[in-house]
Write a protein that holds these residues in place. Structure first.
Motif, mmCIF file in Angstrom:
data_model
loop_
_atom_site.group_PDB
_atom_site.id
_atom_site.type_symbol
_atom_site.label_atom_id
_atom_site.label_comp_id
_atom_site.label_asym_id
_atom_site.label_seq_id
_atom_site.Cartn_x
_atom_site.Cartn_y
_atom_site.Cartn_z
ATOM 1 N N MET A 19 48.233 54.879 47.404
ATOM 2 C CA MET A 19 47.796 53.483 47.441
ATOM 3 C C MET A 19 46.622 53.297 48.391
ATOM 4 O O MET A 19 45.655 52.582 48.074
ATOM 5 N N LEU A 20 46.680 53.942 49.539
ATOM 6 C CA LEU A 20 45.583 53.829 50.499
ATOM 7 C C LEU A 20 44.304 54.436 49.935
ATOM 8 O O LEU A 20 43.205 53.909 50.145
ATOM 9 N N HIS A 21 44.444 55.542 49.221
ATOM 10 C CA HIS A 21 43.278 56.167 48.588
ATOM 11 C C HIS A 21 42.677 55.219 47.542
ATOM 12 O O HIS A 21 41.444 55.057 47.476
ATOM 13 N N GLU A 22 43.526 54.596 46.725
ATOM 14 C CA GLU A 22 43.044 53.649 45.722
ATOM 15 C C GLU A 22 42.373 52.446 46.376
ATOM 16 O O GLU A 22 41.486 51.815 45.782
ATOM 17 N N ALA A 23 42.802 52.127 47.599
ATOM 18 C CA ALA A 23 42.218 50.995 48.321
ATOM 19 C C ALA A 23 40.916 51.372 49.019
ATOM 20 O O ALA A 23 40.316 50.536 49.703
ATOM 21 N N GLY A 24 40.479 52.630 48.863
ATOM 22 C CA GLY A 24 39.191 53.048 49.400
ATOM 23 C C GLY A 24 39.221 53.686 50.759
ATOM 24 O O GLY A 24 38.168 53.913 51.366
ATOM 25 N N ARG A 200 42.861 44.535 50.390
ATOM 26 C CA ARG A 200 42.644 45.783 49.644
ATOM 27 C C ARG A 200 43.935 46.247 48.969
ATOM 28 O O ARG A 200 43.924 46.646 47.798
ATOM 29 N N LEU A 201 45.033 46.195 49.695
ATOM 30 C CA LEU A 201 46.305 46.625 49.100
ATOM 31 C C LEU A 201 46.744 45.668 48.000
ATOM 32 O O LEU A 201 47.258 46.102 46.962
ATOM 33 N N GLN A 202 46.547 44.376 48.211
ATOM 34 C CA GLN A 202 46.868 43.411 47.160
ATOM 35 C C GLN A 202 46.014 43.660 45.926
ATOM 36 O O GLN A 202 46.485 43.517 44.793
ATOM 37 N N GLY A 203 44.755 44.060 46.143
ATOM 38 C CA GLY A 203 43.886 44.395 45.024
ATOM 39 C C GLY A 203 44.408 45.578 44.232
ATOM 40 O O GLY A 203 44.337 45.600 43.002
ATOM 41 N N VAL A 204 44.957 46.565 44.917
ATOM 42 C CA VAL A 204 45.551 47.727 44.242
ATOM 43 C C VAL A 204 46.764 47.293 43.420
ATOM 44 O O VAL A 204 46.946 47.723 42.279
ATOM 45 N N VAL A 206 47.412 44.407 42.091
ATOM 46 C CA VAL A 206 46.976 43.669 40.901
ATOM 47 C C VAL A 206 46.359 44.620 39.884
ATOM 48 O O VAL A 206 46.626 44.528 38.679
ATOM 49 N N ALA A 207 45.527 45.544 40.353
ATOM 50 C CA ALA A 207 44.875 46.495 39.442
ATOM 51 C C ALA A 207 45.899 47.349 38.701
ATOM 52 O O ALA A 207 45.685 47.718 37.539
ATOM 53 N N ARG A 208 47.004 47.653 39.358
ATOM 54 C CA ARG A 208 48.049 48.444 38.710
ATOM 55 C C ARG A 208 48.841 47.613 37.703
ATOM 56 O O ARG A 208 49.378 48.153 36.735
ATOM 57 N N ALA A 209 48.936 46.322 37.948
ATOM 58 C CA ALA A 209 49.782 45.466 37.115
ATOM 59 C C ALA A 209 49.056 44.871 35.920
ATOM 60 O O ALA A 209 49.705 44.401 34.978
ATOM 61 N N TYR A 210 47.718 44.888 35.934
ATOM 62 C CA TYR A 210 46.946 44.246 34.877
ATOM 63 C C TYR A 210 45.979 45.220 34.225
ATOM 64 O O TYR A 210 45.614 46.249 34.806
ATOM 65 N N VAL A 211 45.555 44.864 33.011
ATOM 66 C CA VAL A 211 44.463 45.553 32.332
ATOM 67 C C VAL A 211 43.456 44.496 31.896
ATOM 68 O O VAL A 211 43.771 43.307 31.806
ATOM 69 N N MET A 212 42.225 44.925 31.643
ATOM 70 C CA MET A 212 41.210 44.031 31.114
ATOM 71 C C MET A 212 41.217 44.155 29.593
ATOM 72 O O MET A 212 41.160 45.272 29.063
ATOM 73 N N MET A 213 41.342 43.024 28.917
ATOM 74 C CA MET A 213 41.383 43.035 27.454
ATOM 75 C C MET A 213 40.142 42.339 26.903
ATOM 76 O O MET A 213 39.790 41.237 27.337
ATOM 77 N N ASP A 214 39.469 43.011 25.955
ATOM 78 C CA ASP A 214 38.307 42.465 25.263
ATOM 79 C C ASP A 214 38.607 42.422 23.772
ATOM 80 O O ASP A 214 39.221 43.358 23.224
ATOM 81 N N TYR A 215 38.149 41.364 23.101
ATOM 82 C CA TYR A 215 38.331 41.289 21.652
ATOM 83 C C TYR A 215 37.348 40.282 21.061
ATOM 84 O O TYR A 215 36.796 39.430 21.767
ATOM 85 N N CYS A 280 40.086 45.323 42.553
ATOM 86 C CA CYS A 280 39.790 43.914 42.327
ATOM 87 C C CYS A 280 39.996 43.118 43.618
ATOM 88 O O CYS A 280 40.631 43.593 44.563
ATOM 89 N N ARG A 281 39.439 41.943 43.648
ATOM 90 C CA ARG A 281 39.696 40.944 44.676
ATOM 91 C C ARG A 281 39.901 39.616 43.959
ATOM 92 O O ARG A 281 39.097 39.258 43.118
ATOM 93 N N LEU A 282 40.964 38.941 44.263
ATOM 94 C CA LEU A 282 41.262 37.697 43.574
ATOM 95 C C LEU A 282 40.990 36.502 44.485
ATOM 96 O O LEU A 282 41.119 36.596 45.686
#
Length: 282
Positions: A19-24, A200-204, A206-215, A280-282
């Motif tokens: 998680m820390l690595h994903e947070a940069g 940063r950790l909250q961003g990780v 969220v990034a793990r829980a969501y995907v970006m959808m395009d259509y 991400c940052r929300l």
């Protein structure tokens, strides 16, 4: 620099480092490293026994730390959790031989063996039960077989090890636990470096829980499509070259993504794509 305690081993160590690595943040390359300085992010990491982290943080020597909720409460340290991290989830329960007791109300006069005597003693006291508590490190299942105790209290995941030892879970769970960020009680949570770390950790998370959808979607179906993919504030909608069509982009929960794609397709949407969110940052 922000001084942060990180688990050096056990089930908390790997996921915390990931998680820390994903947070940069930089992380150690060798398990023997006890201290790592990340000058770019102005952070200093200290790799400590998970059970000791809350104590170091409560002393004020370290600013924050990552440990388990169970270890925080068992330590009795003057620290509090400020962020749940969603990994190393577990349930803490009592177990005994079949027929010994139905629940905590039957424990009076018995002995409970556990590695978490602080939690157990408090739980028994809250329920008004007069029972002895014996501290053991490691596998407590053998305590009953060897006559050290009549009851054990331990982390239960599948219950397989308990059944193999001829034991059964009794009563309601004592508590549920997971990895958490801890801070000394009374410390300034609004300190900018701490807030940046938490973001940063909250961003990780969220990034793990969501995907970006395009259509792509017909204009006449846009409101129905948006109802399926409302996003956080609202979706991004852009006109396409072909009149009557729009492109939609929105964040959706990863666990719902396949169902939403099916529903969008039935609605007439096409070119439905999902991509992972790395930060991400929300």
């Amino acid at each position: 620099m922000l001084r942060i305690a990180v688990p050096n081993k056990g089930s908390l160590s790997g996921p915390a480092a990931a998680m820390l690595h994903e947070a940069g943040y930089q992380q150690r390359k060798e398990s023997k490293e006890l201290v790592l300085v990340d000058p770019v992010n102005e952070v200093e990491f200290f790799y400590l026994r998970p059970r000791d982290i809350a104590i170091y943080v409560s002393s004020g020597r370290l600013d924050i730390g990552i440990t388990g909720r169970d270890l925080l409460l068992d330590s009795g340290a003057d620290a509090e959790e400020i962020l749940e991290l969603g990994f190393a989830r577990s349930t803490f329960r009592y177990a005994t031989r079949p027929g010994t007791a139905r629940g905590v109300e039957d424990f009076g006069g018995m002995t409970v063996a556990t590695s978490y005597e602080g939690i157990v003693a408090q739980h028994l006291a809250e329920n008004g039960i007069d029972a002895a508590v014996v501290h053991l490190d490691g596998a407590v299942e053998t305590a009953i077989e060897l006559g050290v105790a009549q009851i054990i209290a331990d982390v239960v995941e599948t219950g397989t090890s308990l059944r193999n030892a001829g034991l059964e879970v009794v009563g309601e769970p004592i508590m549920t636990s997971e990895a958490v960020v801890v801070r000394r009680k009374g410390a300034d949570r609004d300190e900018p470096k701490v807030q940046q770390f938490l973001r940063r950790l909250q961003g990780v998370l969220v990034a793990r829980a969501y995907v970006m959808m395009d259509y792509d979607c017909r204009v006449e179906h846009l409101e129905q499509a948006v109802a399926l993919t409302p996003g956080l504030e609202s979706p991004t909608v852009s006109p396409l070259h072909h009149e009557g069509w729009v492109a939609v982009r929105s964040m959706v929960a990863a666990k719902e993504a396949q169902r939403i794609m099916d529903d969008l397709y039935e609605l007439g949407a096409r070119a439905i794509l999902t991509t992972a969110i790395h930060a991400c940052r929300l």
